[in-house]
Design an enzyme around this catalytic site. Sequence first.
Site, PDB file in Angstrom:
ATOM      1  N   SER A   1      61.644  40.906  43.853  1.00  0.00           N
ATOM      2  CA  SER A   1      62.293  42.134  44.594  1.00  0.00           C
ATOM      3  C   SER A   1      63.769  41.890  44.227  1.00  0.00           C
ATOM      4  CB  SER A   1      61.942  42.569  45.528  1.00  0.00           C
ATOM      5  OG  SER A   1      62.841  43.702  46.123  1.00  0.00           O
TER       6      SER A   1
ATOM      7  N   ARG B   1      68.298  50.601  47.824  1.00  0.00           N
ATOM      8  CA  ARG B   1      68.577  51.905  48.158  1.00  0.00           C
ATOM      9  C   ARG B   1      68.453  50.982  49.800  1.00  0.00           C
ATOM     10  NH1 ARG B   1      62.679  53.693  45.983  1.00  0.00           N
ATOM     11  NH2 ARG B   1      62.309  51.548  46.827  1.00  0.00           N
TER      12      ARG B   1
ATOM     13  N   GLY C   1      75.215  10.848  39.017  1.00  0.00           N
ATOM     14  CA  GLY C   1      75.483   9.111  39.435  1.00  0.00           C
ATOM     15  C   GLY C   1      73.920   8.436  39.849  1.00  0.00           C
TER      16      GLY C   1
ATOM     17  N   SER D   1      76.786  16.773  41.958  1.00  0.00           N
ATOM     18  CA  SER D   1      74.931  15.504  42.018  1.00  0.00           C
ATOM     19  C   SER D   1      74.730  15.844  43.729  1.00  0.00           C
ATOM     20  CB  SER D   1      76.164  14.207  42.303  1.00  0.00           C
ATOM     21  OG  SER D   1      76.757  13.457  41.518  1.00  0.00           O
TER      22      SER D   1
ATOM     23  N   ARG E   1      53.938  52.247  37.030  1.00  0.00           N
ATOM     24  CA  ARG E   1      53.448  52.411  38.028  1.00  0.00           C
ATOM     25  C   ARG E   1      52.155  53.298  38.126  1.00  0.00           C
ATOM     26  NH1 ARG E   1      57.870  52.991  41.727  1.00  0.00           N
ATOM     27  NH2 ARG E   1      59.686  51.909  40.957  1.00  0.00           N
TER      28      ARG E   1
ATOM     29  N   ASP F   1      66.145  43.171  45.364  1.00  0.00           N
ATOM     30  CA  ASP F   1      66.804  43.397  46.287  1.00  0.00           C
ATOM     31  C   ASP F   1      66.583  42.765  47.148  1.00  0.00           C
ATOM     32  OD1 ASP F   1      67.376  46.210  45.171  1.00  0.00           O
ATOM     33  OD2 ASP F   1      65.859  47.153  46.491  1.00  0.00           O
TER      34      ASP F   1
ATOM     35  N   ARG G   1      59.883  18.345  17.630  1.00  0.00           N
ATOM     36  CA  ARG G   1      60.707  17.134  18.078  1.00  0.00           C
ATOM     37  C   ARG G   1      60.880  16.999  18.503  1.00  0.00           C
ATOM     38  NH1 ARG G   1      66.612  18.451  14.964  1.00  0.00           N
ATOM     39  NH2 ARG G   1      65.402  17.243  13.386  1.00  0.00           N
TER      40      ARG G   1
END
Length: 787
Positions: A136, A182, A576, A531, A59, A138, A567
């Site tokens: 968010s 809230r 399927g 699937s 903030r 929420d 790797r």
Amino acid sequence: MNAAVRSVARIALQRGCVPFAIHEGYEGLVEGGDMIRKLGWGDVRGFLSIGGTVIGTARSARFRTREGRLLAAYNMIKNGIDALVVCGGDGSLTGANLLRSEWKGLCDELVDTGKLTTSECEHLREHLTIVGLVGSIDNDMSCTDITIGAVTSLHRICEALDSLTSTAQSHQRAFVVEVMGRHCGWLALMAAISVGADWVFLPERPPPIDAAKYGENWEEEMCERLSQNRKLGCRVSLVIICEGAIDQNLKAINPDYVKSVLESRLGLDTRVTTLGHIQRGGAPCAYDRYLATVQGVEAVEAVLRSTPDIPAPMIGMNENKITATPLMDAVQKTQEVAKAIAEKDFKRAMDLRDPEFSSAYKAYIESHLLGLENENQIPEDQRMRIGIIHTGAPAGGMNAATRAAARLCLNRGHVPLGIKNGFSGLVRSEVAPISWQQVINWQSLGGSELGTNRDHPTPVAGTNVPDISDAYATGFIDCGLIAYALQKHNIQALMIIGGFEAFTSVVTLNAARQIYPAFCIPMVILPATVSNNVPGTDVSIGSDTALNTIVECADRIKLSATASQKRVFVVEVQGGNCGYLAVMGGLASGATTVYIPEEGISLDMLQRDAKHLNSRYLEEEIDARKNEGRIIFRAEAASSTYTTQMLSAIFKDEGKGLFDSRTAVLGHLQQGGIPSPLDRIRATRMAVNCIDWIQSAFAEAKEKRLISKGASKLDTAAFANIAGYNNNPEHAVVVGVRGSDLVFTPVEKLLDETDLGKRRGTKAWWMGLMRLIKVLSKYYYEPARPE
């Protein structure tokens, strides 16, 4: 949020832009210096699997002042930044729009005061481009169905609640659990559906549920509901409370007060648990990675098409499609919810939420809470005996759907009949009513509690049934035996939960209606398969659980590959002849490329991909960077020639020592485990709508009482006067998710968009993501290198 940063950075580079990371939010923009840093392709490596935000957030009191925004503008111009992609809540997005509205004035002031020259900001002076992404937990932003982070937070909540349920059952305790939110009860409501909570408190819909009966005395209503469950043998009582929960008079309802009510009125040993910031942490789930990635792509495109006349857009997701809405319109609509709550206009507050929120609340009330004194019972002549059957391979959410359907039936006065072990169990009379207490905790159980298999009705000669000879059936059951069993148990409607076998089974039964009037009943398929290959729906229940398993495994495999360096893992996934799991899993886990049955595998593909891998590893060698482990996804039926082992061997040989290769076959891990929250929610919502549809179809058939003219006269005489029998092809359907809506489509119509030979639908919305996987893997981007 990190997935969004990765997507925006890499798409920006690919489109010829220069991306910057601004650390610590607006505070970093005000501070400048090292807080603003250019991003290269490799700087966002590994971001997909990291929770929180790597570039930080904070903030900023300084940004709220004009002096702070002046510094922000100065730092942006000094770095040549002419567009901001902001990922945050309504406060962050409002701040971005304020900066945009002041931009020209800020630039003029910087020039007038001599802090910048005219030439420095000439090309940046007139217009600042702002694009908003909603981050968010929420899920409280209007104009979008879902926000980045919300589903991951729901995962954390459900993991905690599933664990709490275990200890609560052991001690027969009650738990009151507070979750975040809230002004928005999305997390609380979806968690209540996912774990089968006995009661939930939401800011948009204060208790009591039945205000006409209880007035403002929600305590009495809650206690009556919980007491009923205890009398039925439930050993645990779970109450979920949103942090912004209030009563009808806007008085806050806190967990400790709810605890005192349960202890004093019901004598329950009660504990309070506040989940707190655990809801914000952990690795992001598969859906959030997908959501953030595709929204990040659209954010860059929105920047490139922006003009001074176009309002700053907010990128959202509506009906499974990426959308762009004027940012401040979305913010204002979001703030209207809090205003409606403050004015006690709770109906308007519910209406301002997305349509799925209201339907989910209705589904929770009807299928989770036991009705009192037959309060939801329908007239006796409208009640039915509804068979519920599982068929095909197991999928996460099958049990949740069965639980929701059975409890809704009981609340309305229907008789839910559990048919064990598929169609073979039906003909063996493994049929019994389902009780309320029988399905306790089924919402969190994987597999199939009723039992499932691939036994399939035998197509009847002479009926207009398509060729299904290549179905994966383990056995075929005579349709005459199935018809006899339906009559014997007086099954008046059938809800079939399963995958492609469920679809072909109903196609077969529907075609045989002219021979067997016992099939002239409402039949609905609830698609359940990892699937996601059932036509008529964008998603099947079980596919999200499988995707999360794939992504979790891929994260671990990638760590192994990176630790070993040099790797490449070729990972085989199920599906399927449908490549959904491979494509979505590949996008969510950062796969280098994906091989799917829809495209097959060719030598040209392998040569291109081997060349790409060589170039990437050679580039890392030249730049003296740590070699990155990489994964390639191969759907199990992508090719009968180029097997997983063969692909690995080819890449290892083509690597010429730059990298080696290994394989990983995930197998049936993808079908098991605890169902994901999304699968539980979808299963509940679809099951409730299935019962609604069955009631409607039954009522329509009862009114018309029609039997096909092609049915035998003997059978017609026997069934003509039985309510509900109707051979209308519109009464054999698939319930599907199309965008954010649930639709019912007759199986006969769906045959036109079905490849029966390949066992998949022909409309695959996700196929468009194939190219994006390669874009994000640097297939189409070659940065300029110094001389």
